[in-house]
Design a protein around this motif. Structure first.
Motif, PDB file in Angstrom:
ATOM      1  N   ASN A  76      40.438  44.712  44.182  1.00 32.33           N
ATOM      2  CA  ASN A  76      41.712  45.041  44.811  1.00 32.33           C
ATOM      3  C   ASN A  76      42.230  46.311  44.150  1.00 32.33           C
ATOM      4  OD1 ASN A  76      44.271  45.287  45.835  1.00 32.33           O
ATOM      5  ND2 ASN A  76      44.961  43.238  45.232  1.00 32.33           N
ATOM      6  N   ARG A  77      42.029  47.449  44.792  1.00 31.19           N
ATOM      7  CA  ARG A  77      42.340  48.733  44.161  1.00 31.19           C
ATOM      8  C   ARG A  77      43.840  48.990  44.058  1.00 31.19           C
ATOM      9  NH1 ARG A  77      37.887  51.682  43.217  1.00 31.19           N
ATOM     10  NH2 ARG A  77      35.962  50.964  44.201  1.00 31.19           N
ATOM     11  N   ALA A  78      44.631  48.205  44.763  1.00 33.01           N
ATOM     12  CA  ALA A  78      46.078  48.376  44.681  1.00 33.01           C
ATOM     13  C   ALA A  78      46.631  47.913  43.329  1.00 33.01           C
ATOM     14  CB  ALA A  78      46.769  47.619  45.806  1.00 33.01           C
ATOM     15  N   VAL A  79      45.861  47.071  42.616  1.00 33.51           N
ATOM     16  CA  VAL A  79      46.335  46.560  41.321  1.00 33.51           C
ATOM     17  C   VAL A  79      45.283  46.805  40.237  1.00 33.51           C
ATOM     18  CG1 VAL A  79      47.907  44.846  42.273  1.00 33.51           C
ATOM     19  CG2 VAL A  79      45.508  44.247  41.925  1.00 33.51           C
TER      20      VAL A  79
ATOM     21  N   PHE B  11      34.714  42.417  31.211  1.00 35.51           N
ATOM     22  CA  PHE B  11      35.632  43.138  32.088  1.00 35.51           C
ATOM     23  C   PHE B  11      36.149  42.200  33.170  1.00 35.51           C
ATOM     24  CE2 PHE B  11      35.862  45.660  36.148  1.00 35.51           C
ATOM     25  CZ  PHE B  11      37.054  46.321  35.867  1.00 35.51           C
ATOM     26  N   GLU B  12      37.469  42.116  33.327  1.00 36.28           N
ATOM     27  CA  GLU B  12      38.091  41.253  34.326  1.00 36.28           C
ATOM     28  C   GLU B  12      38.903  42.095  35.305  1.00 36.28           C
ATOM     29  OE1 GLU B  12      38.120  37.818  34.609  1.00 36.28           O
ATOM     30  OE2 GLU B  12      36.669  37.554  32.993  1.00 36.28           O
ATOM     31  N   PHE B  13      38.793  41.789  36.607  1.00 34.44           N
ATOM     32  CA  PHE B  13      39.480  42.581  37.621  1.00 34.44           C
ATOM     33  C   PHE B  13      39.871  41.709  38.806  1.00 34.44           C
ATOM     34  CE2 PHE B  13      34.991  42.584  38.455  1.00 34.44           C
ATOM     35  CZ  PHE B  13      34.827  42.598  39.831  1.00 34.44           C
ATOM     36  N   ALA B  14      40.864  42.178  39.559  1.00 30.61           N
ATOM     37  CA  ALA B  14      41.350  41.450  40.736  1.00 30.61           C
ATOM     38  C   ALA B  14      40.481  41.782  41.946  1.00 30.61           C
ATOM     39  CB  ALA B  14      42.804  41.817  41.015  1.00 30.61           C
ATOM     40  N   THR B  15      40.275  40.797  42.804  1.00 28.26           N
ATOM     41  CA  THR B  15      39.466  40.994  44.009  1.00 28.26           C
ATOM     42  C   THR B  15      40.284  40.681  45.256  1.00 28.26           C
ATOM     43  OG1 THR B  15      38.663  38.718  43.880  1.00 28.26           O
ATOM     44  CG2 THR B  15      37.322  40.425  42.820  1.00 28.26           C
ATOM     45  N   GLY B  16      39.793  41.188  46.399  1.00 26.03           N
ATOM     46  CA  GLY B  16      40.450  40.897  47.670  1.00 26.03           C
ATOM     47  C   GLY B  16      41.905  41.312  47.658  1.00 26.03           C
ATOM     48  N   SER B  17      42.788  40.345  47.939  1.00 24.09           N
ATOM     49  CA  SER B  17      44.223  40.615  47.929  1.00 24.09           C
ATOM     50  C   SER B  17      44.916  39.968  46.735  1.00 24.09           C
ATOM     51  CB  SER B  17      44.853  40.084  49.223  1.00 24.09           C
ATOM     52  OG  SER B  17      44.638  38.681  49.343  1.00 24.09           O
ATOM     53  N   LYS B  18      44.127  39.512  45.767  1.00 29.65           N
ATOM     54  CA  LYS B  18      44.716  38.840  44.605  1.00 29.65           C
ATOM     55  C   LYS B  18      45.443  39.836  43.717  1.00 29.65           C
ATOM     56  CE  LYS B  18      41.468  35.002  44.640  1.00 29.65           C
ATOM     57  NZ  LYS B  18      40.505  34.201  43.870  1.00 29.65           N
ATOM     58  N   PRO B  19      46.612  39.439  43.184  1.00 31.03           N
ATOM     59  CA  PRO B  19      47.418  40.381  42.399  1.00 31.03           C
ATOM     60  C   PRO B  19      47.016  40.491  40.941  1.00 31.03           C
ATOM     61  CG  PRO B  19      48.600  38.331  42.646  1.00 31.03           C
ATOM     62  CD  PRO B  19      47.333  38.177  43.439  1.00 31.03           C
ATOM     63  N   THR B  20      46.227  39.537  40.445  1.00 28.08           N
ATOM     64  CA  THR B  20      45.829  39.535  39.036  1.00 28.08           C
ATOM     65  C   THR B  20      44.320  39.301  38.930  1.00 28.08           C
ATOM     66  OG1 THR B  20      46.364  37.180  38.909  1.00 28.08           O
ATOM     67  CG2 THR B  20      48.075  38.741  38.208  1.00 28.08           C
ATOM     68  N   PRO B  21      43.713  39.608  37.786  1.00 24.07           N
ATOM     69  CA  PRO B  21      42.256  39.474  37.632  1.00 24.07           C
ATOM     70  C   PRO B  21      41.736  38.094  37.997  1.00 24.07           C
ATOM     71  CG  PRO B  21      43.134  40.742  35.821  1.00 24.07           C
ATOM     72  CD  PRO B  21      44.323  40.239  36.597  1.00 24.07           C
ATOM     73  N   SER B  22      40.639  38.086  38.749  1.00 24.69           N
ATOM     74  CA  SER B  22      40.063  36.833  39.228  1.00 24.69           C
ATOM     75  C   SER B  22      38.543  36.813  39.134  1.00 24.69           C
ATOM     76  CB  SER B  22      40.468  36.604  40.691  1.00 24.69           C
ATOM     77  OG  SER B  22      40.073  37.704  41.496  1.00 24.69           O
ATOM     78  N   ARG B  23      37.935  37.915  38.747  1.00 25.64           N
ATOM     79  CA  ARG B  23      36.477  37.980  38.632  1.00 25.64           C
ATOM     80  C   ARG B  23      36.108  38.778  37.391  1.00 25.64           C
ATOM     81  NH1 ARG B  23      33.407  39.460  43.951  1.00 25.64           N
ATOM     82  NH2 ARG B  23      34.185  37.360  44.394  1.00 25.64           N
ATOM     83  N   GLY B  24      34.987  38.414  36.788  1.00 30.08           N
ATOM     84  CA  GLY B  24      34.579  39.092  35.566  1.00 30.08           C
ATOM     85  C   GLY B  24      33.163  39.626  35.629  1.00 30.08           C
ATOM     86  N   LEU B  25      32.927  40.689  34.873  1.00 33.48           N
ATOM     87  CA  LEU B  25      31.589  41.240  34.669  1.00 33.48           C
ATOM     88  C   LEU B  25      31.347  41.316  33.171  1.00 33.48           C
ATOM     89  CD1 LEU B  25      31.577  44.220  37.223  1.00 33.48           C
ATOM     90  CD2 LEU B  25      30.131  42.174  37.342  1.00 33.48           C
ATOM     91  N   ILE B  26      30.131  41.013  32.753  1.00 36.06           N
ATOM     92  CA  ILE B  26      29.760  41.100  31.341  1.00 36.06           C
ATOM     93  C   ILE B  26      28.594  42.064  31.206  1.00 36.06           C
ATOM     94  CG2 ILE B  26      28.968  39.871  29.299  1.00 36.06           C
ATOM     95  CD1 ILE B  26      30.126  37.313  30.519  1.00 36.06           C
ATOM     96  N   ALA B  27      28.790  43.104  30.420  1.00 34.88           N
ATOM     97  CA  ALA B  27      27.723  44.075  30.144  1.00 34.88           C
ATOM     98  C   ALA B  27      27.185  43.806  28.754  1.00 34.88           C
ATOM     99  CB  ALA B  27      28.279  45.499  30.234  1.00 34.88           C
TER     100      ALA B  27
END
Length: 319
Positions: A272-275, A292-308
């Protein structure tokens, strides 16, 4: 996987949401009392003396070793309640009160609070005339630094409670690429980020000239200060294009920028690039992993994570 082969797995995708830690293995809950809102900042005070937390109820809390309790002091309550506001902080000495202080500030997009100081007992307003909307506090070259609009402010030497006598302020490319969106120290340099550009200041005896501000990139910047983390080889951050890492080089600028997330771009593109400003990250030195945690779709707060994971020598990053 065969025995002992899991470490060779590449780019495995966990397709569940990451916003419910109770469904994940290996979590530990601190205390039994819930805070009055979502945690928007977590800080270690004085190298393990206390653990502080800021929340969306506008309060600052302290973990007393067994449970969370509301902090005392005039600024322990009444702070920003905006859900997208994030707190950051650093430790620095305050010569006025002769105390080691936690300097805390938030990036409320509407009206950031005046920075807060915590002296081990009370949370109060930082004195000495700091920038009223200063944020992203950090320590570098004997000064405490805060950033407001397009300007970097440095306190007097060894005194986070004096922002007039002996203090400095440096405007970073006035009118170019908006306001400062993040800051960090790396390679003995102060890195200052805007949304689509990066600048640095090397150690200097004088902050009196704009020539000390060097341009690192006019194509890539940082969208969330909370994603800036240092690993064993460089400085990670989130840009509009993905996850990047600054590392030292022998080139004329002394630093180069790598695109680290091209292999997981299809996942990253669901953001969700708006947030984007609510994204955050931590770095686990023991496992050499960037979370790394980030928001997806229309969610206003982080809801998905990536681990490098960068734990294997001479191999590309594993996701």
């Amino acid at each position: 996987f065969p025995d002992n082969a899991i470490f060779e797995g590449l780019n495995m995708v966990y397709d569940k949401e990451s916003d419910n830690p109770q469904t994940m293995h290996g979590n530990t809950q601190l205390g039994s009392t819930a805070m009055g809102g979502t945690v928007t900042g977590l800080f270690d005070h004085n190298s393990g003396d206390k653990l502080l937390a800021a929340a969306t109820d506008g309060k600052i809390y302290q973990y007393d070793g067994s449970d969370w309790v509301a902090e005392s002091g005039a600024r322990a309550t009444g702070n920003s309640r905006v859900a997208s506001a994030r707190w950051s902080g650093t430790m620095f000495y305050g010569a006025t009160t002769t105390a080691n202080l936690s300097i805390l500030a938030n990036d409320d997009p509407d009206a950031p609070d005046v920075p807060v100081k915590f002296d081990g007992s009370d949370a109060t307003t930082l004195g000495g005339s700091p920038p009223a909307a200063g944020k992203f506090p950090l320590a570098w070259q004997g000064k405490c630094w805060l950033f407001q609009a397009d300007t970097a402010f440095g306190s007097a030497d060894e005194n986070a409670e004096e922002w007039s006598t002996g203090a400095v302020n440096i405007q970073i490319y006035r009118g170019y690429d908006g306001n400062i969106t993040g800051a960090a120290t790396f390679g003995n340099n102060l890195f200052i980020f805007k949304r689509s550009s990066i600048f640095r200041i090397a150690p200097t005896d004088s902050f009196s000239t704009l020539s000390i501000v060097k341009n690192v990139s006019t194509k890539v910047g940082c969208v969330s200060h909370q994603t800036i983390q240092e690993d064993e080889n460089g400085l990670w951050f989130e840009s509009e294009h993905g996850l990047q890492r600054i590392r030292q080089s022998s080139g004329s600028t002394g630093f180069t920028i790598d695109n680290m997330s091209r292999w997981v771009k299809p996942i990253f593109d669901g953001q969700n690039r708006a947030v984007q400003n609510t994204s955050f990250a931590i770095y686990n030195f023991d496992r050499n992993e960037y979370f790394f945690e980030f928001a997806t779709g229309s969610k206003p707060t982080p809801s998905r994570g990536l681990i490098a994971n960068m734990a294997t020598d001479n191999r590309s990053t594993r996701w």
